[in-house]
Every structure is written in C-alpha cells, then in structure tokens.
Motif scaffolding. Structure first.
Motif, PDB file in Angstrom:
ATOM      1  N   SER A   9       0.853  -1.182   0.000  1.00 37.71           N
ATOM      2  CA  SER A   9       0.000   0.000   0.000  1.00 37.71           C
ATOM      3  C   SER A   9       0.892   1.236   0.000  1.00 37.71           C
ATOM      4  N   SER A  10       0.317   2.352  -0.366  1.00 35.71           N
ATOM      5  CA  SER A  10       1.111   3.573  -0.521  1.00 35.71           C
ATOM      6  C   SER A  10       1.616   4.132   0.801  1.00 35.71           C
ATOM      7  N   GLY A  11       0.901   3.937   1.882  1.00 35.09           N
ATOM      8  CA  GLY A  11       1.297   4.490   3.164  1.00 35.09           C
ATOM      9  C   GLY A  11       2.218   3.605   3.981  1.00 35.09           C
ATOM     10  N   CYS A  12       2.669   2.523   3.404  1.00 40.80           N
ATOM     11  CA  CYS A  12       3.469   1.525   4.118  1.00 40.80           C
ATOM     12  C   CYS A  12       4.954   1.767   3.855  1.00 40.80           C
ATOM     13  N   LEU A  13       5.712   2.012   4.917  1.00 38.15           N
ATOM     14  CA  LEU A  13       7.146   2.258   4.759  1.00 38.15           C
ATOM     15  C   LEU A  13       7.897   1.017   4.292  1.00 38.15           C
ATOM     16  N   SER A  14       7.531  -0.147   4.771  1.00 43.17           N
ATOM     17  CA  SER A  14       8.194  -1.392   4.375  1.00 43.17           C
ATOM     18  C   SER A  14       7.847  -1.805   2.946  1.00 43.17           C
ATOM     19  N   CYS A  15       6.794  -1.229   2.408  1.00 46.51           N
ATOM     20  CA  CYS A  15       6.366  -1.619   1.062  1.00 46.51           C
ATOM     21  C   CYS A  15       7.324  -1.128  -0.017  1.00 46.51           C
ATOM     22  N   ARG A  16       8.073  -0.089   0.263  1.00 44.82           N
ATOM     23  CA  ARG A  16       9.086   0.353  -0.700  1.00 44.82           C
ATOM     24  C   ARG A  16      10.082  -0.780  -0.926  1.00 44.82           C
ATOM     25  N   ARG A  17      10.521  -1.392   0.166  1.00 40.73           N
ATOM     26  CA  ARG A  17      11.451  -2.526   0.056  1.00 40.73           C
ATOM     27  C   ARG A  17      10.774  -3.701  -0.651  1.00 40.73           C
ATOM     28  N   ALA A  18       9.505  -3.921  -0.381  1.00 41.59           N
ATOM     29  CA  ALA A  18       8.771  -5.005  -1.038  1.00 41.59           C
ATOM     30  C   ALA A  18       8.739  -4.795  -2.547  1.00 41.59           C
ATOM     31  N   ARG A  19       8.547  -3.560  -2.970  1.00 38.67           N
ATOM     32  CA  ARG A  19       8.559  -3.263  -4.408  1.00 38.67           C
ATOM     33  C   ARG A  19       9.943  -3.510  -5.007  1.00 38.67           C
ATOM     34  N   GLU A  20      10.991  -3.174  -4.265  1.00 36.85           N
ATOM     35  CA  GLU A  20      12.356  -3.432  -4.736  1.00 36.85           C
ATOM     36  C   GLU A  20      12.599  -4.934  -4.877  1.00 36.85           C
ATOM     37  N   ILE A  21      12.135  -5.702  -3.887  1.00 40.08           N
ATOM     38  CA  ILE A  21      12.285  -7.153  -3.931  1.00 40.08           C
ATOM     39  C   ILE A  21      11.540  -7.707  -5.145  1.00 40.08           C
ATOM     40  N   ALA A  22      10.316  -7.248  -5.359  1.00 40.79           N
ATOM     41  CA  ALA A  22       9.526  -7.709  -6.508  1.00 40.79           C
ATOM     42  C   ALA A  22      10.252  -7.412  -7.811  1.00 40.79           C
ATOM     43  N   SER A  23      10.777  -6.214  -7.919  1.00 40.52           N
ATOM     44  CA  SER A  23      11.488  -5.825  -9.132  1.00 40.52           C
ATOM     45  C   SER A  23      12.702  -6.719  -9.380  1.00 40.52           C
ATOM     46  N   SER A  24      13.411  -7.056  -8.311  1.00 38.87           N
ATOM     47  CA  SER A  24      14.611  -7.895  -8.460  1.00 38.87           C
ATOM     48  C   SER A  24      14.266  -9.334  -8.831  1.00 38.87           C
ATOM     49  N   LEU A  25      13.052  -9.775  -8.520  1.00 40.32           N
ATOM     50  CA  LEU A  25      12.651 -11.159  -8.772  1.00 40.32           C
ATOM     51  C   LEU A  25      12.033 -11.369 -10.151  1.00 40.32           C
ATOM     52  N   LYS A  26      11.460 -10.314 -10.714  1.00 40.67           N
ATOM     53  CA  LYS A  26      10.740 -10.461 -11.989  1.00 40.67           C
ATOM     54  C   LYS A  26      11.671 -10.990 -13.067  1.00 40.67           C
ATOM     55  N   GLY A  27      11.254 -12.075 -13.685  1.00 37.96           N
ATOM     56  CA  GLY A  27      12.010 -12.680 -14.757  1.00 37.96           C
ATOM     57  C   GLY A  27      13.170 -13.553 -14.303  1.00 37.96           C
ATOM     58  N   MET A  28      13.438 -13.591 -13.015  1.00 35.84           N
ATOM     59  CA  MET A  28      14.569 -14.354 -12.501  1.00 35.84           C
ATOM     60  C   MET A  28      14.271 -15.856 -12.443  1.00 35.84           C
ATOM     61  N   TYR A  29      13.021 -16.208 -12.211  1.00 33.01           N
ATOM     62  CA  TYR A  29      12.643 -17.615 -12.047  1.00 33.01           C
ATOM     63  C   TYR A  29      11.604 -17.998 -13.096  1.00 33.01           C
ATOM     64  N   PRO A  30      12.021 -18.781 -14.096  1.00 40.39           N
ATOM     65  CA  PRO A  30      11.063 -19.225 -15.111  1.00 40.39           C
ATOM     66  C   PRO A  30       9.927 -20.004 -14.447  1.00 40.39           C
ATOM     67  N   GLY A  31       8.736 -19.724 -14.859  1.00 38.98           N
ATOM     68  CA  GLY A  31       7.598 -20.432 -14.296  1.00 38.98           C
ATOM     69  C   GLY A  31       7.033 -19.792 -13.042  1.00 38.98           C
ATOM     70  N   VAL A  32       7.595 -18.661 -12.603  1.00 35.89           N
ATOM     71  CA  VAL A  32       7.059 -17.939 -11.444  1.00 35.89           C
ATOM     72  C   VAL A  32       6.758 -16.506 -11.880  1.00 35.89           C
ATOM     73  N   ARG A  33       5.498 -16.166 -11.867  1.00 35.57           N
ATOM     74  CA  ARG A  33       5.092 -14.795 -12.194  1.00 35.57           C
ATOM     75  C   ARG A  33       5.018 -13.988 -10.894  1.00 35.57           C
ATOM     76  N   VAL A  34       5.706 -12.867 -10.867  1.00 37.14           N
ATOM     77  CA  VAL A  34       5.731 -11.997  -9.689  1.00 37.14           C
ATOM     78  C   VAL A  34       4.869 -10.781  -9.985  1.00 37.14           C
ATOM     79  N   GLU A  35       3.924 -10.511  -9.092  1.00 35.93           N
ATOM     80  CA  GLU A  35       3.017  -9.387  -9.295  1.00 35.93           C
ATOM     81  C   GLU A  35       2.893  -8.579  -8.011  1.00 35.93           C
ATOM     82  N   VAL A  36       2.999  -7.265  -8.126  1.00 34.03           N
ATOM     83  CA  VAL A  36       2.766  -6.364  -7.005  1.00 34.03           C
ATOM     84  C   VAL A  36       1.297  -5.967  -7.053  1.00 34.03           C
TER      85      VAL A  36
END
Length: 86
Positions: A9-36
């Motif tokens: 959510s937009s008001g969540c301070l930890s969510c910035r890191r979650a978005r970074e983690i999601a970005s780093s994972l996208k496309g890294m694992y074939p067969g796993v779709r990562v969605e925020v």
C-alpha cells in the motif's frame, strides 16, 4: 505457472522494500510470475483472508510471509519451484 503476489500500500514504509524485492525477482525464475498488488485499490473482498497487513507475500494462494521475508529464503523457495521440488 506459479504466482507470487506481493501486497503493498502507498502508506506503508516497508512496502518500498517489497517493491524493490519484486522488481529484483521479476524474470529471474522461469515459471514464477511476480506481481505487485495494491491492497488499497483492490475491490472489497478480493484480498485473500490471510492478508491482514502489508507487505504480504502470497505464493500460489498461500501466505508465505507477512512483512518482508529474508531475501535468501525467498529466493530458495522460488528456486525450488523452478526446479519442481516444491
């Protein structure tokens, strides 16, 4: 295909890191779709019952982490799916 939904959510301070983690994972694992997923913008009743706070990581419908997980552990879980061991 496996799916990792990361609820934020937009008001969540930890969510910035979650978005970074999601970005780093996208496309890294074939067969796993990562969605925020914006938990604030989701239609009422559409969030899984297990998502009681953000960030929340839901893998194939199962909550695997409430809060940001250890990145090594998360990558191991996704690698196991990719190799068909999960």
């Amino acid at each position: 295909m496996n799916k990792l939904d990361i609820y934020v959510s937009s008001g969540c301070l930890s969510c910035r890191r979650a978005r970074e983690i999601a970005s780093s994972l996208k496309g890294m694992y074939p067969g796993v779709r990562v969605e925020v997923v914006d938990a604030e913008g989701a239609p009422e009743g559409s969030l899984p019952e297990s998502v009681v706070a953000v960030p929340a990581y839901v893998l194939d419908g199962t909550l695997i982490s409430l809060g940001n997980p250890n990145p090594v552990t998360l990558r191991e879980q996704l690698a196991a799916l990719t190799l068909g061991r999960a």
